[in-house]
Write a protein that holds these residues in place. Structure first.
Motif, short mmCIF file in Angstrom:
data_model
loop_
_atom_site.label_atom_id
_atom_site.label_comp_id
_atom_site.label_asym_id
_atom_site.label_seq_id
_atom_site.Cartn_x
_atom_site.Cartn_y
_atom_site.Cartn_z
N UNK A 87 8.27 -2.34 -6.56
CA UNK A 87 7.66 -2.12 -5.25
C UNK A 87 8.55 -2.67 -4.13
N UNK A 88 9.13 -3.85 -4.33
CA UNK A 88 10.01 -4.42 -3.31
C UNK A 88 11.25 -3.54 -3.10
N UNK A 89 11.83 -3.04 -4.19
CA UNK A 89 12.99 -2.14 -4.08
C UNK A 89 12.59 -0.87 -3.34
N UNK A 90 11.43 -0.34 -3.66
CA UNK A 90 10.93 0.86 -3.00
C UNK A 90 10.74 0.62 -1.50
N UNK A 111 3.89 -7.51 -14.41
CA UNK A 111 3.63 -7.79 -12.99
C UNK A 111 4.95 -8.02 -12.26
N UNK A 112 5.82 -8.81 -12.85
CA UNK A 112 7.11 -9.12 -12.23
C UNK A 112 7.95 -7.85 -12.11
N UNK A 113 7.98 -7.04 -13.17
CA UNK A 113 8.74 -5.78 -13.13
C UNK A 113 8.18 -4.85 -12.05
N UNK A 155 0.85 -1.19 0.00
CA UNK A 155 0.00 0.00 0.00
C UNK A 155 0.89 1.24 0.00
N UNK A 156 0.59 2.14 -0.92
CA UNK A 156 1.34 3.39 -1.03
C UNK A 156 0.38 4.54 -0.84
#
Length: 147
Positions: free
Chosen positions: A135-138, A128-130, A90-91
């Protein structure tokens, strides 16, 4: 590498004036009342069996879906199973902060007319993978001590 998820925080207001990001994993989905915020909200749906009610319309979420919510839109999750995990990123983005980035270029992401009244973005498997990697890096950056 997948960052560790956190427990759901029922707080529904931003503590800062820019953005906040969360990675939630609920083992048992909570029933929530409809609510709204004065900021933008982006959900990247990872797993679970849940619909999302937004201003009277119900959207069925699939893994990899992105749900875009404008400020003041009434919304709530509708759990369809009490036994499946409900995982999402969630952002929250402050309205003024978003409008000041590149002269408001990103506000168009939430323009319903431009998106043909779509709240949900469904990406190809590759996208989706990208997106998940981004999101994980963020999340890792946001939660690091160097942020």
């Amino acid at each position: 590498m997948k960052p560790k998820a956190q427990r759901f925080d029922p707080r529904q207001n931003m503590q800062g004036d820019t953005f906040e990001v969360f990675h939630y994993l609920d083992i048992k989905t909570r029933h929530m009342e409809a609510h709204y915020h004065d900021f933008y909200e982006i959900f990247y749906f990872l797993d679970g069996d849940v619909d999302y009610w937004v201003d009277g319309t119900v959207y069925h979420l699939r893994s990899g879906d992105i749900l875009l919510l404008n400020p003041a839109e009434l919304h709530k999750p509708i759990p369809l199973s009490d036994t499946l995990n409900y995982e999402r990123i969630v952002l929250w983005i402050n309205k003024a902060y978003l409008s000041n980035i590149e002269n408001g270029i990103f506000e168009g992401c939430f323009d319903e007319k431009r998106l043909h009244n779509k709240k949900i973005l469904r990406l190809s498997s590759l996208k989706k993978k990208e997106m998940l990697d981004l999101f994980y890096a963020f999340l890792r950056e946001y939660n690091s001590s160097d942020f």
